[in-house]
Enzyme design. Sequence first.
Site, PDB file in Angstrom:
ATOM      1  CE  LYS A  66      -4.112  -2.079   2.089  1.00 18.72           C
ATOM      2  NZ  LYS A  66      -5.131  -2.008   3.147  1.00 18.72           N
ATOM      3  CG  ASP A 114      -8.133   0.170   3.537  1.00 20.35           C
ATOM      4  OD1 ASP A 114      -8.940  -0.659   3.095  1.00 20.35           O
ATOM      5  OD2 ASP A 114      -6.896   0.020   3.449  1.00 20.35           O
TER       6      ASP A 114
HETATM    7  P1  NAP Z   1       0.181  -3.846  10.580  1.00 19.17           P
HETATM    8  O1  NAP Z   1       0.536  -2.564   9.919  1.00 19.17           O
HETATM    9  O2  NAP Z   1       1.147  -4.988  10.564  1.00 19.17           O
HETATM   10  O3  NAP Z   1      -0.167  -3.499  12.134  1.00 19.17           O
HETATM   11  C1  NAP Z   1      -0.441  -4.515  13.039  1.00 19.17           C
HETATM   12  C2  NAP Z   1      -0.924  -3.914  14.361  1.00 19.17           C
HETATM   13  O4  NAP Z   1      -1.359  -4.990  15.203  1.00 19.17           O
HETATM   14  C3  NAP Z   1       0.148  -3.145  15.147  1.00 19.17           C
HETATM   15  O5  NAP Z   1      -0.478  -2.056  15.799  1.00 19.17           O
HETATM   16  C4  NAP Z   1       0.631  -4.197  16.140  1.00 19.17           C
HETATM   17  O6  NAP Z   1       1.177  -3.636  17.324  1.00 19.17           O
HETATM   18  C5  NAP Z   1      -0.659  -4.897  16.458  1.00 19.17           C
HETATM   19  N1  NAP Z   1      -0.482  -6.240  17.013  1.00 19.17           N
HETATM   20  C6  NAP Z   1      -0.046  -7.349  16.362  1.00 19.17           C
HETATM   21  N2  NAP Z   1      -0.038  -8.397  17.199  1.00 19.17           N
HETATM   22  C7  NAP Z   1      -0.452  -7.932  18.411  1.00 19.17           C
HETATM   23  C8  NAP Z   1      -0.628  -8.537  19.691  1.00 19.17           C
HETATM   24  N3  NAP Z   1      -0.393  -9.841  19.896  1.00 19.17           N
HETATM   25  N4  NAP Z   1      -1.077  -7.761  20.691  1.00 19.17           N
HETATM   26  C9  NAP Z   1      -1.339  -6.455  20.523  1.00 19.17           C
HETATM   27  N5  NAP Z   1      -1.181  -5.825  19.332  1.00 19.17           N
HETATM   28  C10 NAP Z   1      -0.735  -6.560  18.297  1.00 19.17           C
HETATM   29  O7  NAP Z   1      -1.176  -4.450   9.988  1.00 19.17           O
HETATM   30  P2  NAP Z   1      -2.408  -3.635   9.315  1.00 19.17           P
HETATM   31  O8  NAP Z   1      -2.172  -3.518   7.862  1.00 19.17           O
HETATM   32  O9  NAP Z   1      -2.655  -2.406  10.102  1.00 19.17           O
HETATM   33  O10 NAP Z   1      -3.595  -4.686   9.507  1.00 19.17           O
HETATM   34  C11 NAP Z   1      -4.104  -4.974  10.795  1.00 19.17           C
HETATM   35  C12 NAP Z   1      -5.315  -5.884  10.687  1.00 19.17           C
HETATM   36  O11 NAP Z   1      -6.377  -5.236   9.982  1.00 19.17           O
HETATM   37  C13 NAP Z   1      -5.050  -7.195   9.936  1.00 19.17           C
HETATM   38  O12 NAP Z   1      -5.733  -8.236  10.603  1.00 19.17           O
HETATM   39  C14 NAP Z   1      -5.664  -6.954   8.574  1.00 19.17           C
HETATM   40  O13 NAP Z   1      -6.079  -8.165   7.959  1.00 19.17           O
HETATM   41  C15 NAP Z   1      -6.846  -6.080   8.957  1.00 19.17           C
HETATM   42  N6  NAP Z   1      -7.321  -5.229   7.852  1.00 19.17           N
HETATM   43  C16 NAP Z   1      -8.615  -5.383   7.466  1.00 19.17           C
HETATM   44  C17 NAP Z   1      -9.131  -4.588   6.456  1.00 19.17           C
HETATM   45  C18 NAP Z   1     -10.550  -4.760   6.064  1.00 19.17           C
HETATM   46  O14 NAP Z   1     -10.935  -4.308   4.983  1.00 19.17           O
HETATM   47  N7  NAP Z   1     -11.350  -5.404   6.892  1.00 19.17           N
HETATM   48  C19 NAP Z   1      -8.331  -3.622   5.828  1.00 19.17           C
HETATM   49  C20 NAP Z   1      -7.004  -3.482   6.257  1.00 19.17           C
HETATM   50  C21 NAP Z   1      -6.521  -4.294   7.271  1.00 19.17           C
HETATM   51  P3  NAP Z   1       2.746  -3.268  17.437  1.00 19.17           P
HETATM   52  O15 NAP Z   1       2.895  -1.900  16.815  1.00 19.17           O
HETATM   53  O16 NAP Z   1       3.017  -3.275  18.892  1.00 19.17           O
HETATM   54  O17 NAP Z   1       3.507  -4.334  16.683  1.00 19.17           O
END
Ligand code: NAP
Length: 274
Positions: A66, A114
Amino acid sequence: MPRLAVIGFPVAHSRSPAMQSAALAALGLDDWSYEAIEVAPADFAARVGEMAAAGFAGANVTIPHKEAALALAGVPSDAAREIGAANTLVFGGAEIGPDGGPDAEGGIAAENTDAGGLLAALPSTPLDARALVLGAGGAARAAIWALVGEGARVDVWNRTAARAEALCADLGGKAVAAPAQAEYDLIVNTTSVGLGGEDPFEELPLDAAGFVPGQLVVDMVYGEGSAALLGAAGAAGATVIDGLEILVQQGALSLRIWTGLEPPLDVMRTAARG
Ligand code: NAP
């Protein structure tokens, strides 16, 4: 025969091809197609550069491309630029943005749906709502940008507190270490907690019994991964929205940009949940 695609790495798990193909069929756009394209980060720019000539009208972009998608775009929307990421590309000539937006003029235009997808999934405007965003990754950036822009009062909690602080300095909102769960009108989980079966009540600053009636709880995680969080919230009388609904809404906004037509939301929901 206009082509569309979702580009990711990996991408096989994506529900977008099923959802968007069903939508194109329902709109009678039988000559359009939507496919999944797996591209490694090193090959992303070159592959996108070839797409217009290969008949692509546009593309969705997902993890991990992205930010790279934004960097390639000659005409990013304000949302994409301020969020720092794009999930929708348009190749040549299409208009982007809620008010007609900039024109790609033969180049690559980029939007971030998004943010708008989250807002579209909410039952009403979050103006003045007390909102808690959990997470500080890419999904959090879009959510915070959207909610702050709509006039919500946004608190941000993240496991790594420094990331929440940096994100709030950039986009607005207030980083918090120990959010008072019952005091929020809206709670949005943008972390990946639940995706791999993690217990949200172990990993996040939430109690299963701490939700209150009238709250709105959104989990960006898809499918079974959101069951524990949204099950507890729903049992307490909160309204819940899952990640598939957010996926449908962001996809619908992308489809409207590419085709100019009103997306068939129910068809998209059924296909996404397939
Ligand atoms: P990302 O940039 O990798 O960010 C991941 C986030 O999750 C970070 O804030 C991380 O915290 C936190 N995290 C991971 N494991 C954790 C744990 N065990 N305990 C507490 N916090 C934890 O990922 P992203 O792109 O933002 O995506 C996040 C989620 O949203 C994914 O599941 C993705 O599939 C979903 N998503 C859904 C849509 C939709 O259309 N529904 C769109 C986009 C994303 P730290 O900073 O501490 O590592």
